[in-house]
Design an enzyme around this catalytic site. Structure first.
Site, mmCIF file in Angstrom:
data_model
loop_
_atom_site.group_PDB
_atom_site.id
_atom_site.type_symbol
_atom_site.label_atom_id
_atom_site.label_comp_id
_atom_site.label_asym_id
_atom_site.label_seq_id
_atom_site.Cartn_x
_atom_site.Cartn_y
_atom_site.Cartn_z
ATOM 1 N N GLY A 1 -22.606 4.936 3.989
ATOM 2 C CA GLY A 1 -21.637 5.061 2.724
ATOM 3 C C GLY A 1 -22.547 5.138 1.479
ATOM 4 O O GLY A 1 -22.615 3.942 1.240
ATOM 5 N N ALA A 2 -22.625 6.196 0.567
ATOM 6 C CA ALA A 2 -23.324 5.940 -0.597
ATOM 7 C C ALA A 2 -22.246 6.642 -1.725
ATOM 8 O O ALA A 2 -22.777 6.944 -2.351
ATOM 9 C CB ALA A 2 -24.664 6.652 -0.466
ATOM 10 N N GLY A 3 -21.062 6.104 -1.424
ATOM 11 C CA GLY A 3 -19.902 6.439 -2.242
ATOM 12 C C GLY A 3 -20.028 5.631 -3.678
ATOM 13 O O GLY A 3 -21.097 4.796 -3.734
ATOM 14 N N LYS A 4 -18.779 5.256 -4.291
ATOM 15 C CA LYS A 4 -18.837 4.394 -5.198
ATOM 16 C C LYS A 4 -19.367 3.016 -5.081
ATOM 17 O O LYS A 4 -20.076 2.352 -5.751
ATOM 18 C CB LYS A 4 -17.646 4.616 -6.036
ATOM 19 N N VAL A 5 -18.743 2.456 -4.014
ATOM 20 C CA VAL A 5 -19.095 1.103 -3.497
ATOM 21 C C VAL A 5 -20.345 1.019 -3.107
ATOM 22 O O VAL A 5 -21.307 0.079 -3.526
ATOM 23 C CB VAL A 5 -18.039 0.635 -2.721
ATOM 24 N N GLY A 6 -20.833 1.695 -2.172
ATOM 25 C CA GLY A 6 -22.077 1.769 -1.496
ATOM 26 C C GLY A 6 -23.290 2.093 -2.419
ATOM 27 O O GLY A 6 -24.140 1.424 -2.435
ATOM 28 N N LYS B 1 0.920 -1.230 -0.001
ATOM 29 C CA LYS B 1 -0.039 0.175 0.010
ATOM 30 C C LYS B 1 1.095 1.306 -0.012
ATOM 31 O O LYS B 1 1.941 1.371 0.575
ATOM 32 C CB LYS B 1 -0.925 -0.074 1.211
#
Length: 354
Positions: free
Chosen positions: A176-181, A76
């Protein structure tokens, strides 16, 4: 901070005065192959905090890649700074030169604060940048298969708990409603689940509700945790599961896409003590790294998706092993990942820093 005690193979500090680059690359293990892991661009409070994050995240990548069946180790990188103001072409290219200097021991990709277009820039200086834009032959948005893998892990948990993989009629609370959510919510709605959602960005919630009007918005995570639901799904930053949250959860299952969800290792046992089945994050969110890894072979979405479907079976194996061994799924997953890493024979043992 005693870096040498963390058990990593290599930690590299990168600095370029002209572009302002300050970064850390942590290679945890190359036992299974080159260390693959994303680059996080984040305004850390201190260099020590940045190093700690790189160490923790890179170790988790070793376990994720192992459990996903990939011939890859774990690494990482973190770039210290605000991506909205500090990110420049010069900085990204300087970073790319440092990645290239590692000679392929570390393969980078997207993470928090970095996107496909950023990796396209990094790739101007290195052969070892993946997760690039489709226009450049890359895999595009890896959140697509990340969300799909989380959905499959959730279905496996439902199968284990309730005897049916369908989530129809179940209430899933998505933090969480971002890209994944947002992708995950699409799968849940299609499967017939009732969905609750919250996000620190009200616009993200509105975007989800414009596509899926039946989704119910909740004002904040504290409210979400205390609203009746069957499955809790953390999909933002790490540390979402602490003792207070676990004590309040009404859920039977916890399954989400966020990395490092357990605030402390003992939270896994607290979940188990409350009868809540925890789907280890690095197991169920491995769809993204599977998507990125496929890019190395000439990207094929159907091929990557087919491989990601194995997450369902591995998750069931972990849940059953946890029951048989009387341990939490987090411990069972660690053991399975370590077994594969040890079997290669290049490292006697690998331990995930706690």
């Amino acid at each position: 901070m005693e870096i040498l005690r963390a058990g990593h193979e290599q930690v590299v500090f990168c600095s370029d005065a002209e572009s302002g680059l300050k970064a850390v690359v942590a290679i945890h293990s190359t036992a299974l192959g080159p260390a693959l892991g994303g680059t996080r661009f984040y305004p850390y409070a201190s260099e020590e905090a940045a190093v700690a994050d790189a160490l923790r995240l890179s170790a988790a990548m070793s376990y994720k890649n192992s459990l996903a069946g990939l011939d890859l180790g774990g690494g990482k990188a973190v770039i210290i700074g605000d991506p909205t103001t500090d990110k420049t072409e010069a900085l990204l290219r300087a970073y790319g030169r440092f990645v290239e200097a590692l000679g392929g021991r570390y393969l980078t990709a997207c993470d928090v604060g970095t996107y496909n277009a950023d990796l396209d820039v990094v790739a101007r200086e290195t052969r070892f940048a993946h997760g690039r834009s489709e226009a450049y032959g890359g895999c595009g948005d890896s959140s697509v298969l990340t969300a799909y893998g989380v959905f499959l892990g959730m279905q496996a948990a439902a199968e284990h708990c309730w005897g049916s993989r369908s989530l129809a009629g179940r209430t899933v609370a998505v933090a969480g409603a971002g890209k994944v959510g947002s992708h995950l919510i699409g799968h849940l709605v299609e499967d017939g689940a009732d969905v609750l959602v919250t996000d620190v960005d009200p616009a993200a919630v509105e975007r989800v509700r414009s596509r899926h009007p039946a989704v119910t918005a909740v004002p904040d995570t504290v409210t979400l945790v205390r609203t009746p639901h069957d499955v809790y799904s953390p999909n933002a930053l790490g540390g979402a599961l602490d003792a207070e949250t676990v004590a309040a959860l009404p859920a039977r299952i916890v399954c989400g896409g966020a990395n490092n969800q357990l605030a402390t290792p003992d939270v896994a046992e607290q979940l188990r003590g409350r009868g809540i089945l925890y789907a280890p994050d690095y197991l169920v969110n491995a769809g993204g790294v599977i998507q990125v890894e496929d890019e190395r072979h000439g990207f094929s979405f159907p091929r990557a998706k087919a491989r990601a479907e194995g997450i369902f079976d591995v998750a069931l194996r972990v849940f059953r092993a946890a029951d048989d061994e009387g341990v939490s799924p987090a411990v069972a997953a660690d053991r399975l990942a370590e077994e594969r890493m040890r079997s290669v024979g290049r490292l006697a043992t690998i331990r995930l820093p706690r």
